[in-house]
Structures are given as C-alpha cells and as structure tokens.
Design an enzyme around this catalytic site. Structure first.
Site, PDB file in Angstrom:
ATOM      1  CG  HIS A  39     -13.198  -6.265  -0.498  1.00  0.00           C
ATOM      2  ND1 HIS A  39     -13.420  -5.075  -0.098  1.00  0.00           N
ATOM      3  CD2 HIS A  39     -14.550  -7.368  -0.042  1.00  0.00           C
ATOM      4  CE1 HIS A  39     -14.379  -5.482   0.997  1.00  0.00           C
ATOM      5  NE2 HIS A  39     -15.152  -6.399   0.481  1.00  0.00           N
ATOM      6  CG  ASP A  40     -14.619  -3.732  -2.763  1.00  0.00           C
ATOM      7  OD1 ASP A  40     -15.375  -3.124  -1.260  1.00  0.00           O
ATOM      8  OD2 ASP A  40     -13.277  -2.720  -2.776  1.00  0.00           O
TER       9      ASP A  40
ATOM     10  CG  ASP B 187      -2.203   0.625   1.316  1.00  0.00           C
ATOM     11  OD1 ASP B 187      -1.988   1.818   0.163  1.00  0.00           O
ATOM     12  OD2 ASP B 187      -2.930   0.428   1.390  1.00  0.00           O
TER      13      ASP B 187
ATOM     14  CG  HIS C 102     -12.757   0.411  -5.255  1.00  0.00           C
ATOM     15  ND1 HIS C 102     -13.285   1.218  -4.330  1.00  0.00           N
ATOM     16  CD2 HIS C 102     -11.952  -0.607  -5.625  1.00  0.00           C
ATOM     17  CE1 HIS C 102     -13.313   0.041  -3.580  1.00  0.00           C
ATOM     18  NE2 HIS C 102     -12.029  -1.426  -4.144  1.00  0.00           N
TER      19      HIS C 102
HETATM   20 MG    MG Z   1     -12.191  -3.060  -0.342  1.00  0.00          MG
END
Ligand code: MG
Length: 203
Positions: free
Chosen positions: A162-163, A64, A137
């Site tokens: 994820h998502d 990250d 995203h």
């Molecule tokens: Mg997420």
C-alpha cells in the site's frame, strides 16, 4: 462483494477501490494457505481481506504493535485524537481493531498478532499465499517488511504493497522503493497498480 459492516464507519486509509481489489485478489489467491498483513491499524483492510478468506475458509494473520506509525503520533500530520492511549503520550489502535473484527463476525478468520513485524518474522515458519505490506512508512520499516517477509510467500503467491507512489510529488518513497526493488531484482512481477495499491506476483 458484500461486506459484513458499513466499512465507512471504520477508521483507515484504504480507498474503496483499493479495498475492493484486496477483497478480489484475496478471494482468488488465498485458498490453500493463510495470508498475512503488516499494519492492522483499526482493521479496515482486514475486513476486506477477512471477508474473502472467510469464504475460502482460510485465515488472515494481522500484525501490528498498535502504537501507530511515525506520522500518527500526537502532534504529527495523521494524529487522530480518538485513538489516544491511556497515558496520553501516544496512540492505541488495538481496541478499535478488536471491535472491528468482532462486529464484522470475522474473529474466526482474522488472527491478531500484537508485535513488531521483524520480531514476528524471525519466529515465523509458515508459507503464505499473500503478504500485504501496509506498515511503517520509514525507509527502514518498509525495507525490513520486504526483506523479512518475502521468503514466506509461496511461488505464484502475492505481495501487495500500500501507498505506492510512482511520482515523488504524490507521496513518500519507501513503499515505492520496495515495490521497485521487488521488480528490479526479478523476485516478483507486476500485476497491476490500483490507485496506490501495488499488486505483485512471486516468480
Ligand atoms: Mg497505508
């Protein structure tokens, strides 16, 4: 599953059922090789995965830049004022992440990598048992995370995203788009979708 801390005290967007699935799939699959996540934030998912890899005596690399994604910046929908950086012009999740892995006693099994996912991938040379994509995203971020990291997943290894929202009414497209691409190209096969956690296996 027994976690080393009360997970509710850690900031993050992983649902308990998704977290349990991360733990379970990591425990079953991350045995002979390390695994890697893109998007550490404050370390919530890292605790689920890290607790499992500790049992397997393995390593989780967690990438990250810790500056937050687009929607987490000041003034945006997912901005959290607790995370404001020293200059007051953005967020810094790194101290939160380090504290999470410290209080969880997972420091020997979770290795933080501070940087951009694509830049890290360009210097990477190690095969992985699992890659968990939970990064930016934007379409560009999601596509790049898929494009640059899929080759490091061993055959039979896992790609977890994820998502993932199959219905556009429920959420943004980019994570679903790479989930679909992985299936359409027959590079991965679907295992299951647990809430928004898509679990794929490399062919
Ligand atoms: Mg997420």
């Amino acid at each position: 599953m027994k976690l080393p801390i009360n997970i509710d005290q850690i900031k993050g967007f992983i649902d308990p059922d998704e977290g349990e699935a991360l733990y379970r799939y990591s425990l079953a699959n991350c045995k002979d090789k390390p695994c890697l996540e893109i998007g550490s934030y404050c370390g919530k998912s890292s605790v689920y995965i890290g607790t499992a890899v500790k049992i397997n005596n393995q390593i989780l690399y967690s990438i990250d830049h810790h500056k937050g994604s687009e929607e987490q910046q000041p003034g945006e929908e997912y901005f959290d004022p607790d995370l404001i950086n020293q200059n007051g012009d953005g967020i810094d999740t790194y101290p939160f992440f380090l504290n999470t892995i410290k209080i969880s006693k997972l420091e020997d099994h979770i290795k933080p990598i501070l940087g951009d996912s694509v830049e890290v991938a360009q210097k990477w040379n190690q095969m992985l048992s699992m890659v968990f994509i939970d990064g930016g995203h934007s379409e560009e971020s999601a596509q790049n995370d898929y494009k640059f990291w899929k080759k490091f997943i061993e055959p039979g290894g896992l790609l977890i995203i994820h998502d993932v929202f199959p219905n556009p009414k429920d959420g943004g497209r980019p994570p679903y788009n790479i989930y679909k691409k992985a299936l359409d190209r027959k590079e991965f096969e679907e295992i299951e979708l647990i809430k928004t956690l898509g679990i794929l296996k490399k062919i």
